[in-house]
Scaffold this active site. Structure first.
Site, PDB file in Angstrom:
ATOM      1  N   GLN A 104     -24.272  -3.071 -18.224  1.00 36.16           N
ATOM      2  CA  GLN A 104     -25.135  -3.971 -18.974  1.00 36.16           C
ATOM      3  C   GLN A 104     -26.606  -3.776 -18.644  1.00 36.16           C
ATOM      4  OE1 GLN A 104     -23.559  -7.841 -17.973  1.00 36.16           O
ATOM      5  NE2 GLN A 104     -21.598  -7.435 -18.944  1.00 36.16           N
ATOM      6  N   HIS A 168     -24.485  -8.341 -15.454  1.00 37.73           N
ATOM      7  CA  HIS A 168     -25.220  -9.602 -15.352  1.00 37.73           C
ATOM      8  C   HIS A 168     -26.656  -9.435 -14.833  1.00 37.73           C
ATOM      9  CE1 HIS A 168     -21.147 -11.941 -14.990  1.00 37.73           C
ATOM     10  NE2 HIS A 168     -21.180 -11.127 -16.034  1.00 37.73           N
ATOM     11  N   GLU A 261     -22.865 -21.935 -22.027  1.00 30.07           N
ATOM     12  CA  GLU A 261     -23.533 -23.233 -21.996  1.00 30.07           C
ATOM     13  C   GLU A 261     -25.009 -23.142 -22.313  1.00 30.07           C
ATOM     14  OE1 GLU A 261     -22.280 -24.134 -17.948  1.00 30.07           O
ATOM     15  OE2 GLU A 261     -24.371 -23.971 -17.282  1.00 30.07           O
ATOM     16  N   TYR A 271     -27.646 -25.530 -11.160  1.00 31.12           N
ATOM     17  CA  TYR A 271     -26.746 -25.651 -12.301  1.00 31.12           C
ATOM     18  C   TYR A 271     -25.292 -25.286 -11.983  1.00 31.12           C
ATOM     19  CZ  TYR A 271     -30.612 -27.266 -14.867  1.00 31.12           C
ATOM     20  OH  TYR A 271     -31.657 -28.069 -15.271  1.00 31.12           O
ATOM     21  N   TYR A 282     -11.600 -14.863 -14.787  1.00 29.56           N
ATOM     22  CA  TYR A 282     -10.882 -13.917 -15.637  1.00 29.56           C
ATOM     23  C   TYR A 282      -9.437 -13.734 -15.168  1.00 29.56           C
ATOM     24  CZ  TYR A 282     -15.243 -12.834 -17.965  1.00 29.56           C
ATOM     25  OH  TYR A 282     -16.403 -12.937 -18.697  1.00 29.56           O
TER      26      TYR A 282
END
Length: 388
Positions: A104, A168, A261, A271, A282
């Site tokens: 990513q 990520h 979210e 958070y 997963y």
């Protein structure tokens, strides 16, 4: 819709290709114009026309509008392009920082300085390699008059520490009204470090335009804390925007199996990731739901199943009067632009506008149209406008 998005690499019909293009379009039930292949989809507020502005973009990721109407588009492998209003895509802009193009990671978001008209500064976020692996970084440089190169490029922030893996990285760039820069990051697939403010993993950052730390950041002066942190306990934030009325930062992030979210990140807020989530691991292993830990800040909206949210924009244009004040979110798994109506911080999903491809970014243009980047090796830049 899939034939609409995958059948045309350039997004335009021209010359000897026109008859073949028209034939393909007729089979798909679409319309071929002089500049773009168009489709219409039905929505609650009327038909929406979708035009291909440009194609043949390799995993486009971020989009910013230049004052003259052209657009800067990042490609994840490490290229920045200028796309004209006519859909012509430039050669790569020179002097971009070297990116870690893996998984990513790569070249991610792009944003213009609030003073671009005079300073011509362009900011990019990207995955940066180094000792220990890779991390999210931010660089800036001046776009030359010909828009062919960035000059004086400097890296103004690097996420600490660099770790292994290709997951990520985040990352969106949003300038606040006071000129400070918010940077969303990801937890790099590591989870637990997102609860540790001695590193930048799984955080939202707030920095000055030159990368320095604002003196009023929440953890300035705290021993062992990273002073750039604005909020923490985040998983992988790939959408962020300023609320047009309040000026507050809104952000969304990917959940695991469930639990994408939306948050309104508060100064110093935690958070909860990975200690709480609306999703599960997963592996199927449960994660406690957020209400079980009231000490953590709560999200204002969540999706289970996920939409794989990426890109975010508040609609403030004139082309879609029924959408004014709505929040638009791109969906990778949903293959749609998700339109949300708001009542203060209460979020109601209004509808999903089908795109037929993974949506990486969604922005509102100065013309009031909605612009979408599709996430593919042959990605597209699309323009959504009212249909007939």
């Amino acid at each position: 819709m899939m034939s609409f998005l995958t059948g045309f690499s350039s997004g335009r019909c021209a010359g000897s290709r026109a008859s073949a293009c028209l034939a393909s379009v007729a089979l798909a039930g679409l319309v071929c114009t002089s500049q773009a292949v168009a489709a219409e989809v039905k929505t609650q507020s009327g038909p929406v026309r979708i035009d291909v502005i440009a194609g043949a973009l390799e995993y486009p990721w971020g989009l910013a509008f230049l004052p003259d109407g052209r657009m800067l588009v990042t490609e994840r492998p490490g290229r920045l392009r200028v796309v004209g209003r006519d859909g012509i895509v430039s050669p790569p802009v020179a002097n971009l920082p070297q990116v870690y193009d893996s998984g990513q990671g790569g070249l991610l978001d792009v944003a213009l300085s609030p003073g671009f008209a005079t300073d011509r500064l362009v900011y990019v976020s990207f995955a940066e390699s180094g000792a220990g692996g890779a991390s999210t970084a931010v660089a800036r440089g001046r776009l030359n008059a010909a828009a062919t190169a960035l000059e004086g490029v400097e890296t103004i922030f690097s996420q600490h520490p660099k770790v292994s893996g290709g997951r990520h990285f985040g990352s969106r760039l949003v300038f606040a009204r006071d000129g400070r820069l918010f940077v969303t990051t990801g937890d790099r697939g590591k989870g637990a470090p997102a609860q540790d403010i001695s590193n930048h993993i799984g955080t939202i950052l707030r920095i000055e335009p030159d990368g320095k730390v604002p003196s009023d950041n929440p953890f300035v002066g705290r021993t062992g804390a990273r002073p750039e942190i604005w909020s923490f306990g985040h998983r992988n934030g790939q959408g962020a925007a300023l609320h047009p009325a309040t000026g507050a930062l809104w952000q969304h992030e990917h959940g695991p199996r469930g639990g994408d979210e939306i948050n309104i990140p508060e100064r110093g807020g935690n958070y909860g990731w990975p200690l709480v989530s609306w999703g599960t691991e997963y592996s199927g292993w449960p994660i406690p739901n957020p209400p079980t830990r009231p000490e953590f800040k709560a999200s204002i909206h969540q999706w289970t199943p996920v939409i794989a949210a990426s890109g975010m924009a508040f609609y403030v244009g004139d082309l879609f009067p029924a959408w004014r004040g709505n929040l638009l979110v791109g969906g990778l798994v949903a293959e749609a632009v998700v339109r949300l109506t708001l009542d203060g911080a209460r979020v109601i999903e209004a509808e999903r506008i089908p795109i037929g491809a993974r949506v990486r970014d969604v922005r509102v243009g100065p013309d009031g149209a909605v612009y979408v980047l599709t996430d593919a090796s042959d990605g597209k830049l699309l323009r959504l406008s009212p249909g007939r």
